[in-house]
Design an enzyme around this catalytic site. Structure first.
Site, mmCIF file in Angstrom:
data_model
loop_
_atom_site.group_PDB
_atom_site.id
_atom_site.type_symbol
_atom_site.label_atom_id
_atom_site.label_comp_id
_atom_site.label_asym_id
_atom_site.label_seq_id
_atom_site.Cartn_x
_atom_site.Cartn_y
_atom_site.Cartn_z
ATOM 1 N N LYS A 101 -95.346 -35.165 12.955
ATOM 2 C CA LYS A 101 -95.245 -36.412 13.706
ATOM 3 C C LYS A 101 -96.562 -37.176 13.721
ATOM 4 O O LYS A 101 -96.580 -38.354 14.036
ATOM 5 C CB LYS A 101 -94.739 -36.143 15.115
ATOM 6 C CG LYS A 101 -93.273 -35.703 15.102
ATOM 7 C CD LYS A 101 -92.605 -35.891 16.433
ATOM 8 C CE LYS A 101 -91.121 -35.581 16.364
ATOM 9 N NZ LYS A 101 -90.871 -34.125 16.198
HETATM 10 C C1 LIG Z 1 -89.682 -33.743 15.734
HETATM 11 C C2 LIG Z 1 -89.684 -32.487 14.968
HETATM 12 C C3 LIG Z 1 -88.644 -32.168 14.085
HETATM 13 C C4 LIG Z 1 -87.434 -33.066 13.918
HETATM 14 O O1 LIG Z 1 -87.767 -34.261 13.251
HETATM 15 P P1 LIG Z 1 -86.753 -35.504 13.326
HETATM 16 O O2 LIG Z 1 -87.388 -36.571 12.529
HETATM 17 O O3 LIG Z 1 -86.611 -35.844 14.767
HETATM 18 O O4 LIG Z 1 -85.460 -35.030 12.742
HETATM 19 C C5 LIG Z 1 -88.723 -31.000 13.361
HETATM 20 N N1 LIG Z 1 -89.768 -30.161 13.508
HETATM 21 C C6 LIG Z 1 -90.773 -30.422 14.342
HETATM 22 C C7 LIG Z 1 -91.881 -29.443 14.463
HETATM 23 C C8 LIG Z 1 -90.776 -31.590 15.095
HETATM 24 O O5 LIG Z 1 -91.785 -31.840 15.929
#
Ligand SMILES: *Cc1c(COP(=O)(O)O)cnc(C)c1O
Length: 436
Positions: free
Chosen positions: A107
């Site tokens: 993220k």
């Molecule tokens: C947010 C997140 C996801 C999921 O990602 P999306 O784009 O919401 O599908 C998967 N793994 C981790 C570690 C995350 O922080």
């Protein structure tokens, strides 16, 4: 480039409006009006370029006419400045490590880019801008870290009390200053709903656009930069050298922004790629792909908490790309649900066989891939590694039977002072705090 709503009712808006509105006025998600189309020669031409160089090209094309080239270069340079290596795990399986940013989660890519873009647009003399962020764990840290200390910006993080790991919580609750951490008595869906309601109410009162903005994965400024590492992985794999190579990207999914970005990269010209929507027990999308029935429901808690989402927003972007043509969608995307037991056994087995430590989310991706890869074919699997395992030590260490070293990015905030305000999952409770 203008941005349209996946619901197709609102009129197209420029980038700035799409970023500040977050959600289109008809309730849909913003997508580029037209997609760039990279041909194989251009993609091959990216051979040898660093990720920021490649990202500049990709985002430059997506944002043409919205931002000056030098702005895109600056934004990319100050945000996408960590490695995203492709690591080989076995003969046919690679891991794309997206967790080398400041908060050790993928993220960081979208959140840092969006934060820098907000800072670029911000009026240093204007009223304070509040960036409201609902988090299932990782977004909060990435957004807060990226905007921490910025003048005229306040970051409010809504997280489900007790449902993010202590280390994740530390990453946004120890910053202080312009960062406020709110522990919502509820689950992530409550947090997301609250953010949406606050946002709608803010608009309803005719508040100056931009006073309240959302940094969630629905925001187009978070979504677009995520396309770049799919191109990078594809390029690294040198798929462009052989038209027989086919890549199956396994994307551990919760709100489906990551997967939607990968499928957008494909729609913009990345050839030979198909996708696997890997979920935990929150399998609304795999079920939808299988049965054609979309039935959002309250999320259930799993060991891969950042993916505990019961009503994923970004599916609309994927459907938009395919014009709701389910047959072509089915050719490019399959879904697979993975249980907690399978996740833990995947972490254990992979460590035993290869020495590689997976975090629980990446393990969902790998376990799904092992189920769905075609046996004895020319298909290569790439799992997106979405978080560093040390963020989830409570799950990972018992599974591998040993302790992991704490990376320096985490060690710092583990010592800081935790500052958290508990709130009920009601709009009035949130508004009271926002107005204080
Ligand atoms: C947010 C997140 C996801 C999921 O990602 P999306 O784009 O919401 O599908 C998967 N793994 C981790 C570690 C995350 O922080």
């Amino acid at each position: 480039m203008e941005f349209i709503s996946t619901r197709g009712v609102s009129t197209p808006v420029p980038l700035r409006d799409a970023v500040f509105q977050g959600l289109a006025s008809d309730g849909g998600l913003f997508m580029p009006l037209t997609l760039p189309s990279f041909d194989v020669d251009t993609l091959t031409g990216m051979q040898g370029e660093s990720w920021p160089e490649l990202a500049f090209r990709v985002l430059g094309a997506f944002l043409e006419g919205s931002l000056a080239d030098k702005t895109v270069t600056a934004l990319v340079g100050e945000t996408l400045n960590f490695p995203v290596p492709l690591v080989q795990l076995s003969e046919r399986i690679h891991v794309l490590e997206l967790f080398h940013g400041p908060t050790l989660a993928f993220k960081d890519v979208g959140a840092r880019f969006m934060a820098s873009l907000l800072a670029h647009y911000r009026d240093p003399e204007g009223p304070t801008m509040t960036v409201l962020t609902a988090t299932s764990g990782d977004t909060g840290g990435a957004v807060a870290k990226a905007l921490h200390g910025l003048e005229n910006v306040r970051v409010v993080v809504l997280f489900p009390d007790g449902r993010v790991t202590p280390r994740q919580e530390r990453q946004f609750s120890t910053l202080g200053g312009n960062v406020l951490a709110l522990a919502v008595k509820g689950d992530f869906d409550d947090c997301q709903r609250l953010a949406k309601e606050a946002f709608r109410a803010d608009r309803g009162t005719g508040a100056k656009t931009g006073s309240l903005t959302s940094a969630n994965s629905i925001n187009v400024a978070r979504f677009l930069p995520q396309t770049t590492y799919f191109f990078k992985a594809w390029r690294d794999f040198e798929a462009c050298r052989s038209n027989r190579t086919r890549i199956l990207f396994s994307v551990p999914s919760g709100n489906f922004g990551n997967l939607a970005a990968g499928m957008t990269a494909k729609a913009a010209g990345m050839p030979g790629a198909s996708f696997l929507a890997a979920t935990n027990a929150n399998d609304v999308v795999p079920e939808y792909l299988h049965t054609g029935v979309f039935s959002p429901r309250p999320s259930v808690t799993t060991v891969s908490t950042a993916m505990d989402v019961g009503n994923p927003s970004n599916l609309d972007r994927i459907l938009h790309l395919y014009g709701k043509d389910m047959d072509s969608l089915a050719q490019d995307l399959v879904g697979q649900r993975v249980t907690d037991e399978e996740t833990l056994s995947c972490i254990r087995r992979t460590y035993r066989d290869t020495g590689y430590v997976l975090d629980p989310h990446t393990a969902v991706g790998l376990a799904a891939l092992e189920k769905r890869m075609e046996p004895r074919s020319d298909q290569t699997g790439i799992v997106l590694a979405t978080a560093h395992p040390a963020k989830f030590a409570g799950v990972v260490e018992p599974a591998i039977g040993t302790e992991m070293p704490i990376p320096p990015e985490l060690a710092g905030c583990l010592e800081g002072k935790r500052q958290v305000t508990p709130i009920e999952p009601r709009l009035e409770a949130l508004q009271e705090i926002l107005e204080a």
